[in-house]
Design an enzyme around this catalytic site. Sequence first.
Site, PDB file in Angstrom:
ATOM      1  N   GLY A 248       0.786  -1.229   0.000  1.00 45.19           N
ATOM      2  CA  GLY A 248       0.000   0.000   0.000  1.00 45.19           C
ATOM      3  C   GLY A 248       0.812   1.270   0.000  1.00 45.19           C
ATOM      4  O   GLY A 248       0.253   2.367   0.042  1.00 45.19           O
ATOM      5  N   ARG A 293       3.153  -1.589  -6.283  1.00 44.03           N
ATOM      6  CA  ARG A 293       3.107  -0.309  -6.977  1.00 44.03           C
ATOM      7  C   ARG A 293       4.359   0.527  -6.698  1.00 44.03           C
ATOM      8  O   ARG A 293       4.946   1.119  -7.601  1.00 44.03           O
ATOM      9  CB  ARG A 293       1.862   0.464  -6.530  1.00 44.03           C
ATOM     10  CG  ARG A 293       1.651   1.791  -7.241  1.00 44.03           C
ATOM     11  CD  ARG A 293       0.706   2.697  -6.442  1.00 44.03           C
ATOM     12  NE  ARG A 293      -0.455   1.999  -5.945  1.00 44.03           N
ATOM     13  CZ  ARG A 293      -1.626   1.935  -6.561  1.00 44.03           C
ATOM     14  NH1 ARG A 293      -1.786   2.529  -7.733  1.00 44.03           N
ATOM     15  NH2 ARG A 293      -2.644   1.288  -6.028  1.00 44.03           N
ATOM     16  N   TYR A 334     -11.035   3.823 -12.342  1.00 46.51           N
ATOM     17  CA  TYR A 334     -10.853   4.482 -11.052  1.00 46.51           C
ATOM     18  C   TYR A 334     -10.739   6.001 -11.126  1.00 46.51           C
ATOM     19  O   TYR A 334     -10.470   6.642 -10.117  1.00 46.51           O
ATOM     20  CB  TYR A 334      -9.565   3.974 -10.374  1.00 46.51           C
ATOM     21  CG  TYR A 334      -9.398   2.488 -10.341  1.00 46.51           C
ATOM     22  CD1 TYR A 334     -10.365   1.668  -9.765  1.00 46.51           C
ATOM     23  CD2 TYR A 334      -8.260   1.889 -10.870  1.00 46.51           C
ATOM     24  CE1 TYR A 334     -10.200   0.297  -9.723  1.00 46.51           C
ATOM     25  CE2 TYR A 334      -8.080   0.515 -10.837  1.00 46.51           C
ATOM     26  CZ  TYR A 334      -9.052  -0.279 -10.259  1.00 46.51           C
ATOM     27  OH  TYR A 334      -8.891  -1.637 -10.220  1.00 46.51           O
ATOM     28  N   CYS A 361     -13.514   2.022 -28.980  1.00 46.04           N
ATOM     29  CA  CYS A 361     -14.874   2.442 -29.318  1.00 46.04           C
ATOM     30  C   CYS A 361     -15.680   2.600 -28.026  1.00 46.04           C
ATOM     31  O   CYS A 361     -16.638   1.872 -27.765  1.00 46.04           O
ATOM     32  CB  CYS A 361     -15.519   1.423 -30.246  1.00 46.04           C
ATOM     33  SG  CYS A 361     -17.050   1.997 -30.996  1.00 46.04           S
TER      34      CYS A 361
END
Length: 443
Positions: A248, A293, A334, A361
């Site tokens: 996190g 991340r 998000y 599209c």
Amino acid sequence: MYLHGTSKINAQGHLEIGGCDTADLAAQFGTPLYIVDEALVRQRAREYVESFRASGLKFQVAYASKAFSVMAMCTIAEQEGLSLDVVSDGELYTAIKAGFPAARIHFHGNNKTPDEINMALDANIGCFVVDNFNELYLLNALAGDKGKKVNVLLRITPGVEAHTHEYITTGQTDSKFGFDLGNGTAYKAIQEADAQPNLELLGVHSHIGSQIFEVEGFTMAVDKVAGFAVRVRDELSISFRVINLGGGFGIRYVEGDTPLPVSQYVKAITDSIKSNFSAAGYPLPEIWVEPGRSMVGDAGTTLYTVGTSKDIPGVRKYIAVDGGMTDNPRPALYESRYEAVLANRANDPLEETVTVAGKCCESGDKLIIDLELPKANSGDLLAVFCTGAYNYAMASNYNRIRRPAVVFVKDGAADVAVKRESLDDIIGNDVIPARMQQTSAAK
């Protein structure tokens, strides 16, 4: 302009990453193109390892491969002394084929299938993070069938939620993950895990959120987990050897994001572990964390070629690129925000505000809303920063668009880690049923 890692603007006014001119990368590999700054990935890995080593505690830093799982990344993780989290047979297979040591693999997930569990058992992975009672009993049975005893952590929800600058203590039990600490489920799970003959209970795992910019959420979680550990020791005579505090840790995507240095997160966690457990006369546990991340996010840049544009007077101007939500679904999912530059004209003055649209599209296929750029022309290169995590990992073939190549750059060298998909790859698993072929022949 905020530049990450080895990125810089060179004498030609081009964005350069890892000593490689992005204009040259586009010419050589095409666009869209994922570019990974290998030096920055390795730097982050070393920051985690060195920070934990300085604490004096036993530890494992496990790269959360869900952020970006390719064999080259598994290789870097192994070379930098990391462990590895996987959450599927595909991620496990990727790690195994990359030669990652199975003893340092941890298997997560809230619905591991029997086939996945058997695959992990056969590979002799280091630890299963058990998420629910169904898995607890299934894993025990399957391990028993193979005559094995396997290490497990129990995932608990500690009643702490954290995101960015916000952190709260909550009694909320509405999560698809883990055994709840507040309603007694976690306590029962400890008893059940300890009773299973083929499971070796190492401790517990918790994960409190993502993109966290403060340390308070982590220290609150340590308080909760430590209190639970003491209760389990005192009432059940079971001690935890491992505490896994998940991931996190935040990164800077856009101006206003203020992540802390890795060392500051780690010091807060380890200091809290030491104070909580020492005060209770509890042997200091081994600490595991799972950065994903923060290991790869800002080391990634996606390079696009600008195509068409559309100016709606009084409303907005669109420029379209040759990728979009297929290679980065996060803005659509998000409302994630990114920064970008014209990679081939990085020093040109900003002239207009545009919305960057993808080629899918879908009206919602917008990568960046209200981006200030020089006047963009067809053929210009747009570099979108901080796309290393959950971009390639979540990419799709919607509209049968081919997924981009991935190149790792370092010291002026660029190496393909994932080849660009071909049109034959797109139809590679398609089959026309025989009955349809017979019908066509009859006509």
